[in-house]
Design a protein around this motif. Structure first.
Motif, PDB file in Angstrom:
ATOM      1  N   SER A  60       0.930  -1.145   0.017  1.00  0.00           N
ATOM      2  CA  SER A  60      -0.163  -0.089   0.026  1.00  0.00           C
ATOM      3  C   SER A  60       0.969   1.417   0.035  1.00  0.00           C
ATOM      4  O   SER A  60       0.651   2.240  -0.805  1.00  0.00           O
ATOM      5  N   ALA A  61       1.857   1.111   0.829  1.00  0.00           N
ATOM      6  CA  ALA A  61       2.841   2.513   1.037  1.00  0.00           C
ATOM      7  C   ALA A  61       3.642   2.726  -0.226  1.00  0.00           C
ATOM      8  O   ALA A  61       3.640   3.618  -0.820  1.00  0.00           O
ATOM      9  N   GLY A  65       4.176   3.137  -3.825  1.00  0.00           N
ATOM     10  CA  GLY A  65       3.475   3.047  -5.071  1.00  0.00           C
ATOM     11  C   GLY A  65       3.727   4.092  -5.765  1.00  0.00           C
ATOM     12  O   GLY A  65       5.042   4.489  -6.009  1.00  0.00           O
ATOM     13  N   LEU A  66       2.766   4.916  -6.814  1.00  0.00           N
ATOM     14  CA  LEU A  66       3.293   5.940  -7.540  1.00  0.00           C
ATOM     15  C   LEU A  66       3.983   6.994  -7.057  1.00  0.00           C
ATOM     16  O   LEU A  66       4.930   7.645  -7.492  1.00  0.00           O
ATOM     17  N   GLY A  67       3.637   7.316  -5.519  1.00  0.00           N
ATOM     18  CA  GLY A  67       4.345   8.124  -4.769  1.00  0.00           C
ATOM     19  C   GLY A  67       5.685   7.975  -4.449  1.00  0.00           C
ATOM     20  O   GLY A  67       6.459   8.815  -4.399  1.00  0.00           O
ATOM     21  N   ASN A  68       6.294   6.589  -4.571  1.00  0.00           N
ATOM     22  CA  ASN A  68       7.674   6.332  -4.496  1.00  0.00           C
ATOM     23  C   ASN A  68       8.434   6.644  -5.751  1.00  0.00           C
ATOM     24  O   ASN A  68       9.476   7.216  -5.793  1.00  0.00           O
ATOM     25  N   TYR A 116      -5.644   8.117  -9.458  1.00  0.00           N
ATOM     26  CA  TYR A 116      -4.810   7.173  -9.236  1.00  0.00           C
ATOM     27  C   TYR A 116      -4.748   5.933 -10.741  1.00  0.00           C
ATOM     28  O   TYR A 116      -3.829   5.701 -11.345  1.00  0.00           O
ATOM     29  N   PHE A 163       1.838  11.231   1.909  1.00  0.00           N
ATOM     30  CA  PHE A 163       1.305  10.314   0.815  1.00  0.00           C
ATOM     31  C   PHE A 163       1.853   9.190   0.580  1.00  0.00           C
ATOM     32  O   PHE A 163       1.267   7.919   0.475  1.00  0.00           O
ATOM     33  N   SER A 164       3.351   9.034   0.566  1.00  0.00           N
ATOM     34  CA  SER A 164       3.961   7.983   0.378  1.00  0.00           C
ATOM     35  C   SER A 164       3.661   6.729   1.436  1.00  0.00           C
ATOM     36  O   SER A 164       3.877   5.339   0.851  1.00  0.00           O
ATOM     37  N   LEU A 165       3.325   7.116   2.650  1.00  0.00           N
ATOM     38  CA  LEU A 165       3.245   6.118   3.635  1.00  0.00           C
ATOM     39  C   LEU A 165       1.820   5.725   3.708  1.00  0.00           C
ATOM     40  O   LEU A 165       1.196   5.144   4.660  1.00  0.00           O
ATOM     41  N   SER A 166       0.983   6.232   2.871  1.00  0.00           N
ATOM     42  CA  SER A 166      -0.713   5.799   2.914  1.00  0.00           C
ATOM     43  C   SER A 166      -1.239   6.396   4.445  1.00  0.00           C
ATOM     44  O   SER A 166      -2.087   5.524   4.742  1.00  0.00           O
ATOM     45  N   MET A 213      -5.749   8.867   6.004  1.00  0.00           N
ATOM     46  CA  MET A 213      -7.100   8.672   5.186  1.00  0.00           C
ATOM     47  C   MET A 213      -7.627   7.424   5.962  1.00  0.00           C
ATOM     48  O   MET A 213      -8.553   6.781   5.358  1.00  0.00           O
ATOM     49  N   CYS A 253      -6.297   4.203   5.995  1.00  0.00           N
ATOM     50  CA  CYS A 253      -5.968   3.216   4.982  1.00  0.00           C
ATOM     51  C   CYS A 253      -5.249   2.180   5.975  1.00  0.00           C
ATOM     52  O   CYS A 253      -5.610   0.986   6.005  1.00  0.00           O
ATOM     53  N   SER A 272      -1.003  -0.560  -4.066  1.00  0.00           N
ATOM     54  CA  SER A 272      -1.445   0.837  -3.657  1.00  0.00           C
ATOM     55  C   SER A 272      -2.921   1.110  -3.548  1.00  0.00           C
ATOM     56  O   SER A 272      -3.755   1.112  -2.624  1.00  0.00           O
ATOM     57  N   SER A 298      -5.308  -1.007  -1.864  1.00  0.00           N
ATOM     58  CA  SER A 298      -5.634  -0.475  -0.470  1.00  0.00           C
ATOM     59  C   SER A 298      -6.573   0.615  -0.263  1.00  0.00           C
ATOM     60  O   SER A 298      -7.491   0.560   0.476  1.00  0.00           O
ATOM     61  N   LEU A 299      -6.435   1.434  -1.500  1.00  0.00           N
ATOM     62  CA  LEU A 299      -7.542   2.401  -1.478  1.00  0.00           C
ATOM     63  C   LEU A 299      -9.066   1.829  -1.692  1.00  0.00           C
ATOM     64  O   LEU A 299      -9.801   2.368  -0.918  1.00  0.00           O
TER      65      LEU A 299
END
Ligand code: PFF
Length: 469
Positions: free
Chosen positions: A22-23, A25-28, A103, A222-225, A228, A230, A317, A320-321
């Motif tokens: 989850s953590a 993702g595109l964020g990383n 996303y 954001f990167s660690l989810s 929100m 999650c 990721s 998980s959303l």
């Protein structure tokens, strides 16, 4: 009412892979390198790491604790402890819907680029930028790819927690690590790669501004989810004998590790080929293929591998959303898993297709001054997640019994959590204040005032009607 046995993770490794999935993702892989690139490199990275390792871990421990304590996903968890706080959970579900409104679009691009790597994308390096622009602004092709991407999500989440999400994480996450390491090795062994390593690891703090701090904290969240519900939802499926703080530490280290690895995969190659690091959001889709285009057949393979990794990361990721919404429908509305998945997935498909079309044919259509894609992106990244994180810290510090937290984090006194007092003080005082400062700075720095007021109004209305939610 008879209580159904709650689903749970099949194994500790399965949980860690799912949470790390989850953590990471595109964020990383997509966002982190371009944020580092546009914020001066090393100093940004060090600040981001500090935020992730202090604030990020603490908030993650908090989310795990509340989820496992209540055995409920975000909305139910807040509600079970204090009805005035139900809105914070609902805000999380709305964030999940909104993030899943854009996303999958980027996930679809990544999937498309696996195929495009083989079908001539790399044959004309000078045209890669234009090809990307033409692709994302076309009506049909990106929509098809995002539907394929979303369908994969729906299949995985419909299979449930241990059968679908956990299995997918266990297979896909190690694949991703392997691929990134391979690409990183290729990247650092290129001639002229040294400049990239210097950019990554030799800090120049004189360039750091308030904006850098803000960008780094936002990136860590954001990167660690976080922010929100999650990780709260994932924590609710976690076995009572698991050590929550140590799990949070492992997930955070894996997440920051992959971000660094993505940096090492991209920047040395960038410097080796003389590309400017501050190119921005197009970095992955425009510059990476350009880099690989200069390596012949091997480049095609590396490019395909890279976009497989990006798709895999996005998928673990986005499930998980989707799960945040599905768990809400199951816990609070009593729906079956499959019905919840299809309904939530269907709405997400519509939102995402609209987002995708907003890149091209619908670019003239704006909501509060921005296109649909940006509407979902800015509203969640810049407002909802930051405020959601701050609310969680305030909730934990001021509205949950300290004894309950201590009990949960030490598994009823059977294991030690030596840093409990430090963690509690961080949650109660430091993090609400730090995130408040950053959130205010962030919101003030948004140019779209209408959007900002809208976001805050949504939160205020939710808070007002919390007891009715
Ligand atoms: N952490 C994911 C990424 O880095 O791409 C994005 C994300 C997933 C944010 C789940 C929030 C969330 F709840």
């Amino acid at each position: 009412m008879e209580k159904k046995q709650r689903e749970s993770w099949g194994s500790r490794l399965g949980f860690i892979m799912a949470a790390a999935g989850s953590a990471v993702g595109l964020g990383n892989i997509w966002r982190f390198p371009y944020m580092a690139g546009t914020n001066g490199g090393s100093a940004f990275i060090i600040i981001y790491l500090a935020f992730a390792l202090i604030i990020g871990i603490s908030v993650m421990i908090g989310e795990f604790a509340i989820g496992r304590r209540t055995q409920l996903a975000a909305v139910g968890a807040y509600k079970a402890i204090n009805k005035n706080w139900t809105f914070a959970g609902v805000l999380g579900v709305i964030s999940a819907f909104f993030i899943m409104g854009f996303y999958p679009v980027v996930g679809g691009w990544a999937s498309a680029y696996i195929l495009k790597s083989f079908t001539g994308l790399l044959s004309n390096p000078a045209a890669i930028g234009d090809a990307f622009g033409a692709f994302i602004t076309s009506a049909v092709e990106p929509s098809i790819w995002l539907i394929i991407f979303l369908a994969a999500n729906i299949i995985i989440v419909a299979k449930g927690v241990s059968g679908g999400i956990e299995k997918a994480g266990k297979i896909l996450m190690p694949t991703l690590f392997g691929l990134l390491i391979l690409i990183a090795i290729r990247s650092v062994t290129l001639e002229g790669a040294g400049g990239g390593l210097e950019f990554l690891f030799k800090p120049d703090f004189s360039e750091v501004t308030g904006q850098t701090l803000l960008a780094a904290l936002g990136q860590a969240f954001f990167s660690l989810s976080l922010g929100m519900g999650c990780m709260m939802t994932y924590g609710s499926y976690l076995n009572k004998s698991e050590n929550l703080p140590s799990n949070a530490l492992i997930v955070t280290l894996l997440d920051t590790g992959v971000a660094l690895l993505a940096g090492i995969a991209i920047f040395p190659a960038l410097f080796a080929f003389g590309v400017e690091p501050a190119v921005g959001a197009g970095l992955v889709f425009v510059v990476v293929p350009q880099i690989f285009a200069q390596m012949g057949t091997l480049g095609i393979i590396f490019s395909a591998l890279f976009f497989i990794a990006l798709t895999v990361a996005a998928l673990t990721s986005s499930v998980s959303l989707l799960e945040v919404v599905v768990a809400y429908l199951m816990d609070q509305r009593g729906w079956e898993r499959k019905k919840s998945v299809y309904a939530a997935g269907g709405v997400m498909a519509i939102l995402s297709v609209l987002s995708s079309l907003s890149m091209g044919v619908m670019s003239g259509f704006t909501v509060l001054g921005v296109g649909i894609f940006d509407f979902f992106d800015i509203l969640t990244d810049k407002i909802f997640l930051a405020i959601g994180g701050m609310l969680l810290a305030i909730f934990i510090g001021w509205f949950v019994k300290r004894e309950d937290l201590e009990d949960e984090l030490t598994n009823g006194g059977t294991i030690k959590f030596g840093l409990f007092n430090a963690w509690y003080a961080l949650m109660k005082y430091v993090i609400p204040l730090a995130v408040l400062v950053v959130a205010v700075m962030g919101i003030l720095s948004i140019e779209q005032t209408g959007l900002m007021i809208f976001g805050l109004a949504v939160i205020a209305v939710l808070a007002l009607f919390s007891k009715k939610l």
